[in-house]
Design an enzyme around this catalytic site. Structure first.
Site, PDB file in Angstrom:
ATOM      1  NE  ARG A   1      -3.590  -2.315   2.608  1.00  0.00           N
ATOM      2  CZ  ARG A   1      -4.396  -2.576   3.641  1.00  0.00           C
ATOM      3  NH1 ARG A   1      -4.370  -1.782   4.704  1.00  0.00           N
ATOM      4  NH2 ARG A   1      -5.196  -3.615   3.622  1.00  0.00           N
TER       5      ARG A   1
ATOM      6  CG  ASP B   1       2.451   6.049   2.615  1.00  0.00           C
ATOM      7  OD1 ASP B   1       1.454   5.353   2.845  1.00  0.00           O
ATOM      8  OD2 ASP B   1       3.422   6.140   3.394  1.00  0.00           O
TER       9      ASP B   1
ATOM     10  NE  ARG C   1       8.107   9.307   2.897  1.00  0.00           N
ATOM     11  CZ  ARG C   1       6.928   9.839   3.186  1.00  0.00           C
ATOM     12  NH1 ARG C   1       5.824   9.107   3.103  1.00  0.00           N
ATOM     13  NH2 ARG C   1       6.838  11.101   3.572  1.00  0.00           N
TER      14      ARG C   1
END
Length: 274
Positions: A50, A52, A198
């Site tokens: 999924r 972002d 990230r």
């Protein structure tokens, strides 16, 4: 009902993420609308990850079930036609067994993060990489990244709203290297926490700038505290590049085991005693 495995490439800039939602366009929504336009069926597809808002993919994988047994090439060509003009492309399509699940059959996911390290602004790469002006020491970033390899509690590098049951993950590989003005970070694991890549990139950037050391990264990991994390890198530099899967035989065995467990749980206690 045939099941199809598709490999998907997309530019994440126009989307609020992979997963269909009400607050904006999504990659899942584009593909499901393309299926509806192609064959009239309302289908919910399953994705391997999924991603972002703003995150890209060169090797996302999804599965879908159709009522009619179409040739895989026909499905691929039709979805590519009906997905336009959105920046989504089906790179490959194949029929697969019913035991295949794009998410749960996956055994490894690969991400690449791209930093453009130069003093002047981005032009055609804007939105496709993180622009970092200060000179980065990619070798120091690579050495520090090895602290994160292995089985660890990654609470420090986990979004506070992450829904994973456990913060423990096994990072199989992390590599940081420079190609001219580009600094790439590549990593692989069976699965990742929300914002994990990230968060790790943002922390390693501090090492590249000389503001943190390898030991600082180790201390941040050991802290198991989100506040110990460096700044989170921007979404537009992140790419889901590949997903590895179990063999069809392993998928079939897993499905059979699951079906057997359902049958066993539905067996009345009186029958079990008999």
């Amino acid at each position: 009902m045939p099941r199809y495995k598709i490999t998907v490439e997309y530019d994440g800039r126009p989307f609020v993420g992979w997963q269909r939602q009400d607050n904006g366009p999504t990659v899942q929504g584009v593909i499901e609308r393309a299926i509806k336009s192609f064959c009239g069926e309302t289908v919910t597809i399953g994705g391997a990850g999924r991603t972002d808002s703003g995150v890209h993919a060169t090797g996302q994988v999804a599965h879908l079930d159709l009522e009619k047994d179409w040739p895989a090439e026909t499905v691929m060509n039709a979805l590519n036609f009906h997905a336009q003009p959105d920046p989504v492309a089906i790179l490959a399509c194949e029929k697969t067994g019913v035991g295949f699940d794009a998410r749960f059959s996956a055994i490894r996911r690969y991400y690449r993060y791209r930093i453009v390290n130069r003093p002047y602004p981005l032009t055609y790469d804007k939105g496709l990489a993180w622009h970092v002006k200060p000179e980065l020491d990619a070798d120091a970033m690579h050495e520090a990244a090895q602290v994160l390899v292995g089985h660890h509690d990654f609470t420090t590098f986990r979004h506070t709203r992450c829904q994973a049951k456990s913060p423990w993950k096994t990072m199989e590989r992390m590599a940081v290297y420079r190609r001219e003005e580009n600094v790439f970070l590549e990593c692989s694991s069976r699965s990742f926490l929300h914002n994990q890549v990230r968060s790790m990139v943002g922390t390693l950037k501090l090492v590249g700038e000389g503001r943190w050391t390898k030991e600082d990264v180790a201390q941040a990991l050991e802290a198991r505290d989100r506040k110990a994390c460096g700044p989170v890198a921007v979404a537009e530099g992140l790419y889901l590049t590949q997903v590895d899967y179990r063999s069809p035989e392993e998928d079939a065995a897993s499905l059979a085991e699951y079906q057997a467990s359902l049958a066993a749980s539905a067996t009345p206690a009186s029958e079990e005693k008999a």
